[in-house]
Design an enzyme around this catalytic site. Structure first.
Site, PDB file in Angstrom:
ATOM      1  N   ASP A   1       0.914  -1.120   0.105  1.00  0.00           N
ATOM      2  CA  ASP A   1      -0.062  -0.412   0.209  1.00  0.00           C
ATOM      3  C   ASP A   1       1.120   1.309   0.005  1.00  0.00           C
ATOM      4  O   ASP A   1       1.297   1.690   0.907  1.00  0.00           O
ATOM      5  CB  ASP A   1      -1.258   0.263   1.333  1.00  0.00           C
ATOM      6  CG  ASP A   1      -1.871   1.469   1.339  1.00  0.00           C
ATOM      7  OD1 ASP A   1      -2.299   1.400   0.315  1.00  0.00           O
ATOM      8  OD2 ASP A   1      -2.015   1.841   2.248  1.00  0.00           O
TER       9      ASP A   1
ATOM     10  N   GLU B   1      -1.279  -1.676  -4.585  1.00  0.00           N
ATOM     11  CA  GLU B   1      -2.513  -0.707  -4.787  1.00  0.00           C
ATOM     12  C   GLU B   1      -2.341   0.413  -6.104  1.00  0.00           C
ATOM     13  O   GLU B   1      -1.803   0.560  -6.439  1.00  0.00           O
ATOM     14  CB  GLU B   1      -2.973  -0.120  -3.671  1.00  0.00           C
ATOM     15  CG  GLU B   1      -4.343   0.802  -4.274  1.00  0.00           C
ATOM     16  CD  GLU B   1      -4.669   1.605  -2.623  1.00  0.00           C
ATOM     17  OE1 GLU B   1      -5.192   0.680  -2.044  1.00  0.00           O
ATOM     18  OE2 GLU B   1      -4.686   2.951  -2.612  1.00  0.00           O
TER      19      GLU B   1
ATOM     20  N   ASP C   1      -2.105   1.209   7.347  1.00  0.00           N
ATOM     21  CA  ASP C   1      -1.162   0.659   6.227  1.00  0.00           C
ATOM     22  C   ASP C   1      -0.946  -0.677   5.775  1.00  0.00           C
ATOM     23  O   ASP C   1      -1.602  -0.877   4.836  1.00  0.00           O
ATOM     24  CB  ASP C   1      -0.171   1.950   6.362  1.00  0.00           C
ATOM     25  CG  ASP C   1      -0.688   3.084   5.968  1.00  0.00           C
ATOM     26  OD1 ASP C   1      -1.347   3.429   5.463  1.00  0.00           O
ATOM     27  OD2 ASP C   1      -0.216   3.582   7.259  1.00  0.00           O
TER      28      ASP C   1
END
Length: 187
Positions: free
Chosen positions: A23, A84, A156
């Site tokens: 991420d 992502e 996160d």
């Protein structure tokens, strides 16, 4: 007396794939690593949030993402990566910084010979929470449940584990139905 060797196990060796989920962020980059076996069982291996906001300059943040992620990959030796995909933010400066942090993470992975698979935030939420509009607390909770983790997860790191779980589910589905992921997208 002659000894007879024990029969070979009737259970085949369990093959597994190790997946790193990332991420990306310009202040904190989440990293999560899981193992997925042939039966679809997921096992937590590692998670962390790389906090890079304290660096003296933005280029040093990018270097730290690249270096620390490279060390984690070398230590845990994942086979595949999910990351992502960047979304368009209202603030152009923030979007550019996020894109650069993502680029540093991708370079760290690709430099070690690992293929990168990209997932939109809505795909990740859909895979983990059941709705593309799930919020961060729902993702954190479901990742804890899916991976059997106790206690609160840093946001996160939970998102990174969610990306790894999404990739594990996606690759298993592709294996079952044989339709490439690119064909799933609506145009």
């Amino acid at each position: 007396m002659k000894t007879v060797p024990a029969p070979a196990s009737a259970t085949p060796a369990v093959s597994r794939v190790r997946i790193v989920g990332i991420d990306p962020g310009s202040q904190r980059t989440g990293v999560g690593i899981i193992d997925a076996d042939a039966q679809g069982r997921l096992t937590h291996v590692f998670h962390a949030a790389l906090v890079v906001a304290g660096e003296a300059s933005f280029p040093l943040r990018l270097k730290r993402i690249f270096d620390e992620l490279g060390e984690i990959i070398a230590a845990h030796r994942p086979d595949e990566c999910g990351i992502e995909r960047v979304f368009m933010a209202r603030n152009a400066d923030s979007a550019l910084k996020l894109g650069q942090a993502r680029g540093a993470a991708i370079c760290a992975v690709v430099s070690q010979g690992i293929v990168v698979h990209e997932y939109a935030a809505t795909e990740v939420k859909q895979a983990v929470v059941g709705s593309g509009r799930g919020d961060k607390t729902q993702v954190q909770h479901m990742i804890g449940v899916l991976l059997g983790l106790k206690g609160p997860l840093q946001a996160d790191a939970a998102d990174a584990l969610a990306i790894a779980v999404t990739h594990a589910h996606t690759r298993a589905s592709i294996g079952r139905i044989g339709i490439p992921r690119s064909a799933w997208r609506r145009r």
